[in-house]
Design a protein around this motif. Structure first.
Motif, PDB file in Angstrom:
ATOM      1  N   VAL A   1     -78.247  73.828 112.733  1.00 31.33           N
ATOM      2  CA  VAL A   1     -78.980  73.406 111.529  1.00 31.33           C
ATOM      3  C   VAL A   1     -78.710  71.921 111.249  1.00 31.33           C
ATOM      4  N   VAL A   2     -77.449  71.502 111.380  1.00 34.30           N
ATOM      5  CA  VAL A   2     -77.111  70.091 111.124  1.00 34.30           C
ATOM      6  C   VAL A   2     -77.880  69.177 112.084  1.00 34.30           C
ATOM      7  N   LYS A   3     -78.079  69.637 113.319  1.00 31.48           N
ATOM      8  CA  LYS A   3     -78.775  68.796 114.311  1.00 31.48           C
ATOM      9  C   LYS A   3     -80.288  68.840 114.163  1.00 31.48           C
ATOM     10  N   GLY A   4     -80.787  69.554 113.163  1.00 37.68           N
ATOM     11  CA  GLY A   4     -82.235  69.504 112.916  1.00 37.68           C
ATOM     12  C   GLY A   4     -82.990  70.731 113.373  1.00 37.68           C
ATOM     13  N   ASN A   5     -82.267  71.776 113.823  1.00 35.59           N
ATOM     14  CA  ASN A   5     -82.978  72.940 114.372  1.00 35.59           C
ATOM     15  C   ASN A   5     -82.868  74.198 113.511  1.00 35.59           C
ATOM     16  N   GLY A   6     -82.650  74.024 112.219  1.00 37.00           N
ATOM     17  CA  GLY A   6     -82.594  75.191 111.326  1.00 37.00           C
ATOM     18  C   GLY A   6     -83.995  75.723 111.067  1.00 37.00           C
ATOM     19  N   PRO A   7     -84.084  76.844 110.328  1.00 42.70           N
ATOM     20  CA  PRO A   7     -85.398  77.462 110.100  1.00 42.70           C
ATOM     21  C   PRO A   7     -86.405  76.533 109.413  1.00 42.70           C
ATOM     22  N   CYS A   8     -85.957  75.627 108.551  1.00 45.62           N
ATOM     23  CA  CYS A   8     -86.940  74.808 107.793  1.00 45.62           C
ATOM     24  C   CYS A   8     -86.755  73.298 107.942  1.00 45.62           C
ATOM     25  N   ASN A   9     -85.912  72.821 108.869  1.00 41.87           N
ATOM     26  CA  ASN A   9     -85.671  71.356 108.933  1.00 41.87           C
ATOM     27  C   ASN A   9     -86.983  70.565 109.038  1.00 41.87           C
ATOM     28  N   LYS A  10     -87.853  71.010 109.943  1.00 40.85           N
ATOM     29  CA  LYS A  10     -89.074  70.215 110.193  1.00 40.85           C
ATOM     30  C   LYS A  10     -89.980  70.233 108.971  1.00 40.85           C
TER      31      LYS A  10
END
Ligand code: BYC
Length: 315
Positions: free
Chosen positions: A270-279
């Motif tokens: 998630v911290v690296k941008g790949n969590g469920p809603c980052n985008k």
């Protein structure tokens, strides 16, 4: 004066609890660490408006809607105090916002999870704001003056946020079987991400040792996480609900609750941008920034006009 002497004076001030102010000499790494943490904190407040904003139109009553609007507005205000505090360290707000929108800057992992039901508004208030308060009460005594002063006001508002969240869940927990199930489901989904808010384990925390020496942080990530678990393990009983952790157990010897292992792979993902809603979160912030361009332009044009008028009057 030699840098070593300046550093010694600086550390003595910190040790004597004298606040460091923007014009004081400070080590470059102290400036950078504060700028990193305060700007990440500001971004978290602003991105944090999105998961809750999602429920403003669907709040179950006028009263709940008014409370939620007030809370979301508070978060926007917190972001503004914090951007102002960060600006005193030499970076412009435009640059900070560009870094957020380009994905360069971090913000709290917690805001990359979706809000699926009304009960999530309660769970965010109780768990997310509850975790934030523990961290932020400590930050009221942080060594950098502008940050500590911003935190005092923010903490007052956060405690209202936490209480409203708990109260919203209390109502659901005393409601129909369906409402009770909704309450438990929200707690199940938000529990582990809330524990992740405190950051990596102390043994993996790259910044903690230095930040504690400089009194930017007063407690470690694991210390704060443990206080949070102890507090919530007690409060969940009042709701008549449970926490989704089979290892949660009071340890008489430690006088603390033991708890299970966090899924650190999920945290780093998630911290690296790949969590469920980052985008989705960054897309929403970019859209808001673009749509607000005319407001910023109008405000600048007005400020320039006003300054020119005042200059003319003074001449
Ligand atoms: N998410 O060395 P560590 C709110 C990063 S908003 C993402 O332990 P540090 C609310 C960390 O940045 C409240 N990244 O770091 C708003 C570092 O990366 P870099 C938000 C995380 O700084 C709206 C790396 O991992 N609160 O309440 O010593 C609605 C190593 O970590 C996270 C704050 O921002 C994470 N969870 O300690 C509702 C509080 N954790 O930068 C509610 C202020 C760690 O070296 N911040 N990372 O590349 C802090 O107190 C500290 O920055 C932390 C981390 C305790 C979060």
């Amino acid at each position: 004066m030699q840098v070593q002497d300046l550093e010694k004076i600086f550390q003595e001030k910190v040790d004597q609890e004298i606040k460091i102010e923007p014009r004081d000499w400070m080590p470059e790494a102290y400036r950078k660490t504060n700028l990193r943490q305060i700007s990440q904190h500001a971004h978290s407040e602003v991105v944090g408006m999105l998961p809750e904003g999602n429920w403003i139109t669907r709040a179950p009553s006028l009263k709940r809607k008014a409370i939620l609007i007030a809370k979301v507005q508070d978060e926007g205000g917190h972001g503004l105090y914090l951007y102002s505090a960060a600006e005193t360290l030499g970076m412009s707000r435009e640059q900070m916002i560009d870094d957020l929108l380009s994905g360069k800057a971090k913000y709290s992992s917690i805001f990359n999870y979706p809000t699926l039901s009304w009960a999530d508004m309660g769970a965010i208030g109780w768990l997310v704001d509850g975790a934030a308060i523990l961290n932020q009460v400590m930050l009221c005594r942080t060594s950098y003056g502008p940050y500590s002063r911003a935190m005092v006001r923010i903490c007052k508002e956060e405690s209202f946020h936490q209480r409203q969240g708990f109260e919203a869940l209390l109502v659901l927990s005393r409601g129909t079987a369906e409402q009770k199930a909704m309450c438990q489901d929200a707690i199940n989904r938000w529990w582990w991400p809330s524990l992740m808010m405190f950051g990596p384990k102390d043994s993996e925390s790259t910044n903690s040792d230095q930040s504690i020496k400089w009194k930017i942080k007063r407690k470690t990530n694991d210390e704060l996480r443990q206080s949070f678990v102890d507090m919530i393990a007690f409060q969940v009983k009042v709701l008549g609900m449970t926490l989704p952790d089979p290892h949660l157990k009071w340890n008489e010897e430690r006088q603390h609750y033991d708890f299970g292992e966090i899924n650190w792979d999920e945290f780093w993902s998630v911290v690296k941008g790949n969590g469920p809603c980052n985008k989705q979160r960054l897309a929403a912030r970019r859209k808001a920034h673009e749509e607000g361009a005319w407001v910023r332009e109008a405000a600048m044009a007005y400020a320039e006009k006003k300054a020119a008028r005042e200059k003319q009057k003074a001449a």
